[in-house]
Write a protein that holds these residues in place. Structure first.
Motif, mmCIF file in Angstrom:
data_model
loop_
_atom_site.group_PDB
_atom_site.id
_atom_site.type_symbol
_atom_site.label_atom_id
_atom_site.label_comp_id
_atom_site.label_asym_id
_atom_site.label_seq_id
_atom_site.Cartn_x
_atom_site.Cartn_y
_atom_site.Cartn_z
ATOM 1 N N TRP A 14 -3.575 -0.532 -7.108
ATOM 2 C CA TRP A 14 -3.626 -1.033 -5.735
ATOM 3 C C TRP A 14 -3.404 -2.546 -5.696
ATOM 4 C CZ3 TRP A 14 -7.809 1.342 -2.079
ATOM 5 C CH2 TRP A 14 -7.789 0.738 -0.819
ATOM 6 N N THR A 15 -4.195 -3.299 -6.500
ATOM 7 C CA THR A 15 -4.115 -4.762 -6.415
ATOM 8 C C THR A 15 -2.985 -5.325 -7.258
ATOM 9 O OG1 THR A 15 -5.830 -4.883 -8.143
ATOM 10 C CG2 THR A 15 -6.544 -5.071 -5.850
ATOM 11 N N ALA A 16 -2.221 -4.464 -7.953
ATOM 12 C CA ALA A 16 -1.043 -4.929 -8.689
ATOM 13 C C ALA A 16 0.170 -5.095 -7.783
ATOM 14 C CB ALA A 16 -0.703 -3.957 -9.813
ATOM 15 N N GLN A 17 0.082 -4.601 -6.561
ATOM 16 C CA GLN A 17 1.236 -4.592 -5.666
ATOM 17 C C GLN A 17 1.462 -5.968 -5.033
ATOM 18 O OE1 GLN A 17 1.401 -0.393 -3.594
ATOM 19 N NE2 GLN A 17 -0.721 -1.046 -3.707
ATOM 20 N N GLU A 28 -1.045 5.529 0.854
ATOM 21 C CA GLU A 28 -0.967 4.263 1.580
ATOM 22 C C GLU A 28 -1.289 3.064 0.695
ATOM 23 O OE1 GLU A 28 -3.850 2.437 4.827
ATOM 24 O OE2 GLU A 28 -2.663 4.086 5.657
ATOM 25 N N LYS A 29 -2.199 3.246 -0.283
ATOM 26 C CA LYS A 29 -2.692 2.086 -1.030
ATOM 27 C C LYS A 29 -2.624 2.231 -2.543
ATOM 28 C CE LYS A 29 -4.522 -0.154 2.639
ATOM 29 N NZ LYS A 29 -4.121 -1.508 3.067
ATOM 30 N N GLN A 30 -2.870 3.421 -3.088
ATOM 31 C CA GLN A 30 -3.160 3.583 -4.511
ATOM 32 C C GLN A 30 -1.953 4.187 -5.236
ATOM 33 O OE1 GLN A 30 -7.221 3.715 -5.195
ATOM 34 N NE2 GLN A 30 -7.172 5.388 -6.654
ATOM 35 N N PRO A 31 -1.177 3.385 -5.967
ATOM 36 C CA PRO A 31 0.087 3.861 -6.534
ATOM 37 C C PRO A 31 -0.016 5.093 -7.423
ATOM 38 C CG PRO A 31 0.041 1.483 -6.580
ATOM 39 C CD PRO A 31 -1.326 1.927 -6.144
ATOM 40 N N THR A 32 -1.123 5.258 -8.146
ATOM 41 C CA THR A 32 -1.238 6.454 -8.990
ATOM 42 C C THR A 32 -1.408 7.724 -8.169
ATOM 43 O OG1 THR A 32 -3.651 6.235 -9.159
ATOM 44 C CG2 THR A 32 -2.309 5.160 -10.883
ATOM 45 N N ARG A 33 -1.822 7.539 -6.915
ATOM 46 C CA ARG A 33 -2.114 8.668 -6.011
ATOM 47 C C ARG A 33 -3.141 9.626 -6.607
ATOM 48 N NH1 ARG A 33 3.339 9.670 -2.390
ATOM 49 N NH2 ARG A 33 3.908 7.477 -2.299
#
Length: 269
Positions: free
Chosen positions: A266-269, A227-232
Motif C-alpha cells: 500500500w505505502t510503496a505506491q 483500491e489500496k492494497q496491491p497484493t489484494r
C-alpha cells in the motif's frame, strides 16, 4: 531466538481479547512471557482469553479491565499491572475506528478516537518507560496503522490519531534510546502499521462495499482490497503477532523509532 526467550518477562497488551491484540498476546505467550490481557470484555470473554494465553505457553496470565477513554481508569490499569510485576513489554493495541466524512464527524467521535488511539498510549507509555529504563530492558510496541503513514478519505479522527501515535513513538524512542545495553536488551519503541487485516474493526467497511456489490461479501472485500492494497490479500492477525514477537526479542535492541508497514505494498505506491 528460542522458544522460551521471554521467560521471566511480563507483557501487557491492551485490547487483546480479540483480533490483532489477541494474536500479539498469544505470540508473546508462546515465548514464555507472563501475559496481561485487557479489554472491555464480559467475564466469559476474559476467562477465555486468559485460558488461551496459558494454553499458548504463558508462564502466567491475567485479565485487566479499564476503559481507555478515562484517564483515571488507565492509571488504575497501570497500577494493577505494576503490582502484578510491571510490564517489561507494553503493546498498545486497543483502538477505535469510525468512517465519516469530515463534515459529519461529531465531537464525540473525535474525542473517543483520539482518547483511545492516542492519548491512552501516551499515558501507558509515560507510566512504563522510566521503569523500563531503570531495568535496562523494555519494549513498547504500538499498533498504529497504514493510516499512520498515509491518509484516506472519511477517516479524519482515525488518521489524525494514528499519525500522532507514530510521531509520539518516535519521540519516546529518541528519549529512551540510551537506556540499557545490548546485553540487557535496551529500551525500544516501535510502531507496527497494518493495512487491511482480517479483524472485526474493518467489518463495517466490508459490509458497506458488499452492499454496493449487490450484497456479495467476497466481491465487497475484493473491491476494498483493490483500491489500496496491491497484493489484494488480507493479512492474518497472527502475522502481526509474529512481528511483535520479533520486536520484543533481545536481538531487536537496535530497532527503535521504526514504523513497520504490513500493508501488501500500500505505502510503496
Amino acid at each position: 531466538m528460542t522458544s522460551g526467550y521471554l521467560e521471566g518477562r511480563t507483557a501487557l497488551v491492551t485490547g487483546s481479547v480479540s483480533g490483532i491484540g489477541f494474536a500479539v498476546a498469544q505470540a508473546l505467550a508462546s515465548a514464555g512471557a507472563r501475559v496481561g490481557v485487557h479489554g472491555l470484555a464480559t467475564p466469559d470473554e476474559a476467562d477465555r482469553a486468559v485460558a488461551a494465553m496459558r494454553a499458548a505457553g504463558a508462564a502466567d496470565a491475567r485479565f485487566f479491565a479499564g476503559d481507555l477513554r478515562d484517564p483515571a481508569a488507565i492509571a488504575g490499569l497501570m497500577e494493577a499491572a505494576e503490582a502484578w510485576g510491571g510490564p517489561d513489554i507494553l503493546v498498545n493495541n486497543a483502538g477505535l475506528q469510525k468512517t465519516a466524512r469530515f463534515s459529519e464527524v461529531t465531537d464525540d467521535n473525535w474525542d473517543d478516537l483520539i482518547a483511545v488511539n492516542l492519548s491512552a498510549a501516551f499515558r501507558t507509555m509515560r507510566h512504563v518507560l522510566p521503569r523500563m529504563a531503570a531495568r535496562g530492558y523494555g519494549r513498547v510496541i504500538n499498533i498504529a496503522s497504514v493510516h499512520g503513514l498515509v491518509a484516506s478519505e472519511a477517516k479524519a479522527p482515525y488518521v489524525a490519531s494514528k499519525f500522532g501515535l507514530v510521531g509520539l513513538s518516535k519521540v519516546a524512542a529518541l528519549e529512551f534510546a540510551k537506556a540499557g545495553t545490548r546485553d540487557s536488551g535496551g529500551v525500544t519503541v516501535n510502531c507496527i502499521c497494518p493495512g487491511w487485516t482480517e479483524t472485526a474493526l474493518i467489518e463495517p467497511q466490508i459490509q458497506a462495499r458488499a452492499a454496493a456489490c449487490g450484497g456479495d461479501r467476497d466481491a465487497g472485500t475484493a473491491d476494498l482490497l483493490a483500491e489500496k492494497q496491491p497484493t489484494r490479500r488480507m493479512s492474518d492477525p497472527r502475522e502481526i503477532g509474529l512481528l511483535a514477537l520479533w520486536l520484543a526479542s533481545p536481538l531487536a535492541h537496535n530497532i527503535t523509532g521504526a514504523s513497520i508497514p504490513v500493508d501488501g505494498g500500500w505505502t510503496a505506491q
